[in-house]
Design an enzyme around this catalytic site. Structure first.
Site, short mmCIF file in Angstrom:
data_model
loop_
_atom_site.label_atom_id
_atom_site.label_comp_id
_atom_site.label_asym_id
_atom_site.label_seq_id
_atom_site.Cartn_x
_atom_site.Cartn_y
_atom_site.Cartn_z
N ASP A 1 0.85 -1.20 0.00
CA ASP A 1 0.00 0.00 0.00
C ASP A 1 0.88 1.25 0.00
OD1 ASP A 1 0.84 -0.06 2.62
OD2 ASP A 1 -1.15 0.15 3.51
N SER A 2 2.20 1.06 0.03
CA SER A 2 3.14 2.17 -0.21
C SER A 2 2.87 2.80 -1.57
CB SER A 2 4.59 1.68 -0.14
OG SER A 2 4.76 0.53 -0.94
N ASP B 1 -1.33 -6.25 -0.36
CA ASP B 1 -1.30 -5.58 0.94
C ASP B 1 -2.70 -5.07 1.27
OD1 ASP B 1 0.03 -4.70 3.15
OD2 ASP B 1 1.11 -3.07 2.15
N LYS C 1 -0.99 -9.46 2.97
CA LYS C 1 -0.24 -8.96 4.13
C LYS C 1 -1.16 -8.01 4.89
CE LYS C 1 3.12 -5.63 3.85
NZ LYS C 1 2.56 -4.61 4.77
N GLU D 1 -1.20 -5.42 8.68
CA GLU D 1 -0.39 -4.82 9.75
C GLU D 1 -0.96 -5.15 11.12
OE1 GLU D 1 0.20 -0.63 9.01
OE2 GLU D 1 1.04 -0.99 7.02
N GLU E 1 9.46 -3.80 10.47
CA GLU E 1 9.80 -2.49 9.88
C GLU E 1 10.34 -1.53 10.96
OE1 GLU E 1 6.94 -0.74 7.19
OE2 GLU E 1 7.99 1.18 7.18
O1 KIV Z 1 3.50 -1.07 1.66
C1 KIV Z 1 4.66 -1.51 1.60
O2 KIV Z 1 5.38 -1.36 0.61
C2 KIV Z 1 5.14 -2.24 2.76
C3 KIV Z 1 6.60 -2.55 2.82
C4 KIV Z 1 7.35 -1.33 3.14
C5 KIV Z 1 6.89 -3.65 3.74
O3 KIV Z 1 4.41 -2.54 3.64
#
Ligand code: KIV
Length: 285
Positions: A45-46, A84, A114, A116, A183
């Protein structure tokens, strides 16, 4: 060609084979990353920051994530693709989490998700895993909680927060996660967590003692210029390469040096001659 699977990723911890994970958000980049042999691709989600230009990951939606995950899946043949789960798409209820995790697998074609959090999301992780969806955890600095954490601060520096990191990692392992991202935590703490749990740790700003590393591809390639995080290493400076190429293109268009005959198409000269004779269009009476 068979994709990498979660059992192979788990086995890499046992053999001491370091795991390199990278983010990707589009077809062309994912294809290059896959061809280079990266086994784990995270559609992070970056993308909210490096692709969509938000100042955090919080505004990212399921639709944004599914759109980009589909493109990455289309661009890959070998890598295991992880979608994510965005902010507030897995915390309202177990049903909500299962529905959204399922969308990543069924609609977008990802092989894992993934999310959090540690102890607080462990039950949710267990429910998703029980549905046959592999889950990667993410603890330490969790960007979706940036407002609660008070900024991009290193996590786990006090006795209590270091203990919390360890407890979170253990909770995720017990809930069935196949790996966990650590992280922005002190390197010695990440190394200790890595020794204490049986699933691979994937570090970002967590030192060399993790079982693997993950980087945001735009940081690594130097194409995101707003800031360079301390944990990132620029393996090249794509921003300079892009600017040089774009400036050259601009100059060549202006001077007429581009396009050349090589970039153009010909036609039957007789047709052209006829057109020249008949002119543009018949005059209306
Ligand atoms: O969103 C993302 O790219 C991430 C990584 C930095 C692990 O969660």
């Amino acid at each position: 060609m068979a994709r990498v699977n979660v059992n192979q990723i788990r086995a890499m911890k046992l053999t001491g084979d370091k795991i390199a994970m990278l983010t990707a958000y589009d077809y062309s980049t994912a294809r290059l990353v896959d061809e280079a042999g990266i086994p784990l691709i995270l559609v992070g989600d970056s993308l909210g920051v490096v692709i969509l230009g938000y100042d955090s990951t919080i505004p990212v939606t399921m639709e944004d994530m599914l759109h980009h995950t589909k493109a990455v899946v289309r661009g890959t043949q070998k890598a295991l693709v992880i979608g994510d789960m965005p902010f507030m798409t897995y915390t309202i209820s177990a049903e909500q989490a299962l529905r959204n995790a399922g969308r990543f697998i069924q609609e977008a074609g990802a092989q894992a998700v993934k999310l959090e959090g540690g102890v607080t999301v462990a039950d949710t992780v267990r429910r998703i895993v029980d549905c046959g969806i592999p889950v990667c955890g993410h603890i330490g600095l969790t960007p979706q909680s940036i407002n609660a954490l008070g900024g991009h601060k290193i996590q786990g520096k006090t006795q209590a927060t270091a203990q919390k990191l360890l407890d979170d990692a253990v909770a995720l392992e017990q809930a069935g996660a196949f790996a966990v991202v650590l992280e922005t935590v002190p390197a010695p703490l990440a190394a200790l967590v890595t020794k204490q749990i049986g699933i691979p740790t994937i570090g970002i700003g967590a030192g060399v003692g993790c079982d693997g590393q993950v980087q945001v591809i735009n940081d690594m390639l130097g194409s995101f210029t707003d800031f360079v995080p301390k944990h990132a290493k620029q393996y090249c400076k794509l921003s300079d390469i892009i600017k040089t190429a774009v400036t050259e293109y601009l100059n060549e268009v202006k001077s007429g040096a581009f396009p050349t005959d090589k970039n153009s198409f010909t036609m039957d000269e007789a047709i052209l001659a006829n057109l020249t004779k008949t002119g543009c269009c018949q005059k209306q009476e």
